[in-house]
Design a protein around this motif. Structure first.
Motif, mmCIF file in Angstrom:
data_model
loop_
_atom_site.group_PDB
_atom_site.id
_atom_site.type_symbol
_atom_site.label_atom_id
_atom_site.label_comp_id
_atom_site.label_asym_id
_atom_site.label_seq_id
_atom_site.Cartn_x
_atom_site.Cartn_y
_atom_site.Cartn_z
ATOM 1 N N TYR A 298 0.855 -1.191 0.000
ATOM 2 C CA TYR A 298 0.000 0.000 0.000
ATOM 3 C C TYR A 298 0.887 1.237 0.000
ATOM 4 O O TYR A 298 1.911 1.292 0.698
ATOM 5 C CB TYR A 298 -0.905 0.040 1.228
ATOM 6 C CG TYR A 298 -1.746 1.298 1.313
ATOM 7 C CD1 TYR A 298 -2.902 1.431 0.559
ATOM 8 C CD2 TYR A 298 -1.359 2.362 2.134
ATOM 9 C CE1 TYR A 298 -3.670 2.591 0.617
ATOM 10 C CE2 TYR A 298 -2.120 3.525 2.198
ATOM 11 C CZ TYR A 298 -3.272 3.633 1.430
ATOM 12 O OH TYR A 298 -4.020 4.783 1.486
ATOM 13 N N SER A 299 0.527 2.243 -0.790
ATOM 14 C CA SER A 299 1.242 3.515 -0.785
ATOM 15 C C SER A 299 0.241 4.657 -0.875
ATOM 16 O O SER A 299 -0.855 4.503 -1.432
ATOM 17 C CB SER A 299 2.235 3.591 -1.955
ATOM 18 O OG SER A 299 1.557 3.551 -3.198
ATOM 19 N N ASN A 300 0.621 5.809 -0.320
ATOM 20 C CA ASN A 300 -0.264 6.962 -0.285
ATOM 21 C C ASN A 300 0.545 8.240 -0.453
ATOM 22 O O ASN A 300 1.618 8.386 0.132
ATOM 23 C CB ASN A 300 -1.024 7.010 1.042
ATOM 24 C CG ASN A 300 -2.021 8.151 1.100
ATOM 25 O OD1 ASN A 300 -3.156 8.039 0.639
ATOM 26 N ND2 ASN A 300 -1.610 9.260 1.692
ATOM 27 N N THR A 301 0.027 9.153 -1.260
ATOM 28 C CA THR A 301 0.644 10.463 -1.428
ATOM 29 C C THR A 301 -0.378 11.546 -1.106
ATOM 30 O O THR A 301 -1.467 11.571 -1.699
ATOM 31 C CB THR A 301 1.155 10.665 -2.868
ATOM 32 O OG1 THR A 301 2.199 9.740 -3.130
ATOM 33 C CG2 THR A 301 1.683 12.078 -3.062
ATOM 34 N N ALA A 302 -0.048 12.401 -0.149
ATOM 35 C CA ALA A 302 -0.887 13.539 0.220
ATOM 36 C C ALA A 302 -0.189 14.810 -0.230
ATOM 37 O O ALA A 302 0.947 15.078 0.176
ATOM 38 C CB ALA A 302 -1.127 13.561 1.723
ATOM 39 N N SER A 303 -0.845 15.581 -1.087
ATOM 40 C CA SER A 303 -0.264 16.793 -1.645
ATOM 41 C C SER A 303 -1.030 18.017 -1.181
ATOM 42 O O SER A 303 -2.220 17.943 -0.852
ATOM 43 C CB SER A 303 -0.288 16.710 -3.181
ATOM 44 O OG SER A 303 0.216 17.896 -3.762
ATOM 45 N N ASN A 304 -0.357 19.179 -1.150
ATOM 46 C CA ASN A 304 -1.059 20.422 -0.849
ATOM 47 C C ASN A 304 -1.971 20.827 -2.007
ATOM 48 O O ASN A 304 -2.861 21.676 -1.844
ATOM 49 C CB ASN A 304 -0.059 21.543 -0.563
ATOM 50 C CG ASN A 304 0.819 21.871 -1.757
ATOM 51 O OD1 ASN A 304 1.271 20.974 -2.474
ATOM 52 N ND2 ASN A 304 1.059 23.154 -1.989
ATOM 53 N N ILE A 305 -1.778 20.209 -3.188
ATOM 54 C CA ILE A 305 -2.684 20.375 -4.329
ATOM 55 C C ILE A 305 -3.466 19.075 -4.470
ATOM 56 O O ILE A 305 -2.889 18.027 -4.786
ATOM 57 C CB ILE A 305 -1.894 20.680 -5.618
ATOM 58 C CG1 ILE A 305 -1.093 21.975 -5.452
ATOM 59 C CG2 ILE A 305 -2.834 20.789 -6.812
ATOM 60 C CD1 ILE A 305 -0.181 22.292 -6.632
ATOM 61 N N ASN A 306 -4.756 19.109 -4.225
ATOM 62 C CA ASN A 306 -5.551 17.890 -4.154
ATOM 63 C C ASN A 306 -5.477 17.046 -5.416
ATOM 64 O O ASN A 306 -5.625 15.814 -5.365
ATOM 65 C CB ASN A 306 -7.017 18.227 -3.863
ATOM 66 C CG ASN A 306 -7.209 18.848 -2.492
ATOM 67 O OD1 ASN A 306 -6.414 18.616 -1.581
ATOM 68 N ND2 ASN A 306 -8.251 19.655 -2.334
#
Length: 323
Positions: A298-306
């Protein structure tokens, strides 16, 4: 599912690509893996049309997969200290990376190994010509490039190992932001870059092994808004009990982009993490040279640009034959 091209996640390379330099002649393993995976991403090539607000995460998608994996090795030399190899390394699979490589390794000193490899699948595939279109069908285009990798295990007999990669990528028909901004050149994805990591193997017991690592990636794109610097840490734990082998890998990275994205009027910043689990049962069902494998990632990327928020998951099982 780890993307096999460099955009947008970049590359994450580490782990041993070669093994058994003391076994002369031809050796290797062949695996047949059946799995299921999916996730959310605006760069998912199965979601042709993005609907709704542009600055929102992509739609969910999932699919079943069937893939042959493995590596072929030929060891030679007076002391069996040279090796040619082709395929997918076991060290990369533990970290959730599925990439084919062709390389050469040589052993010297006190169990130090230096290798050179070319990875054609890291920098190839398809991307959207313009990923920022909404409520209209996006068109696919090819992304290609070259990736060259150097690994040095047990540097100067210190137990420290280095992994270095240099790459370039080219998007065949680049149209990013063509309908949304006059500063389209800032979004050009053609790029060159390099990746470097250092790791240290730490025996915990006779059957357990811990490997922390740090990494850095510099991605220099023709479009400044697509250029970035990425800092990462990773930790891998491996444990063996009889014929059973377990591994857990966790990683985290922070990515800082160089310039304001003209589509969103903000400079992109990402925080990403991933977890990968692997299990192998050697001599499965009493079959010599056969093994049962299971993978979960599992991998996840949270960005300040949705728009750039994403996540991926994968689970699979298979059989491996070693020779």
């Amino acid at each position: 599912m780890k993307h096999l091209y460099l955009l947008p996640l970049g590359i994450a390379l580490s782990g041993t690509v070669f093994a058994e330099l003391d076994k002369p002649g031809l050796s290797g393993e062949i695996s047949l893996l059946a799995g299921y995976g999916g996730g959310k991403s605006n760069f998912n090539m199965d979601n042709e049309t993005k609907t709704g607000d542009l600055n929102s995460a992509g739609e969910s998608d999932s699919q079943a997969m069937f893939a042959p994996l493995g590596q072929l090795r030929y060891t030679f030399g007076e002391n069996n200290d040279h090796q040619l190899y082709f395929g997918t390394s076991r060290g990369d699979i533990i970290e959730g990376i599925f990439a084919i490589e062709l390389g050469y390794a040589m052993e010297f000193g006190n169990e130090s190994v230096l290798s050179f490899a070319y990875l054609p699948t890291i920098a190839s595939g398809e991307v959207w010509e313009d990923p920022y279109l909404t409520n209209t069908a996006r068109k696919k285009t090819d992304i290609s490039g070259n990736t060259y990798r150097i690994q040095y295990e047990n540097i100067l007999d210190t137990g420290l190992s280095g992994d270095f990669a240099f790459y370039d990528q080219d998007v065949e028909n680049e149209k990013s932001g063509s309908q949304l901004t006059s500063n389209q050149e800032l979004l050009n994805r053609d790029a060159k870059g390099y990746y470097a990591s250092l790791s240290m193997g730490l025996p915990v017991s006779a059957t357990s092994f811990l490997e922390p690592s740090i990494s850095y990636q510099d991605h220099s794109a023709d479009g400044k808004a697509m250029s970035f610097k990425r800092y990462g840490i990773s930790l891998t734990y491996m444990h063996m009990v009889g014929n059973h082998a377990f591994s857990v890998n966790a990683d985290y990275s922070n990515t800082q982009f160089d310039a304001t994205n003209p589509v969103f009027n903000d400079t992109q910043k990402d925080n990403s993490y991933g977890v990968n689990l692997a299990y192998e049962y050697s001599e499965f069902m009493g079959w010599e040279n056969w093994g049962f494998n299971a993978l979960l990632g599992y991998s996840n990327t949270a960005s300040n640009i949705n728009f750039y928020d994403s996540n991926d998951y994968f689970t699979g099982v298979g059989l491996t034959y070693k020779f």
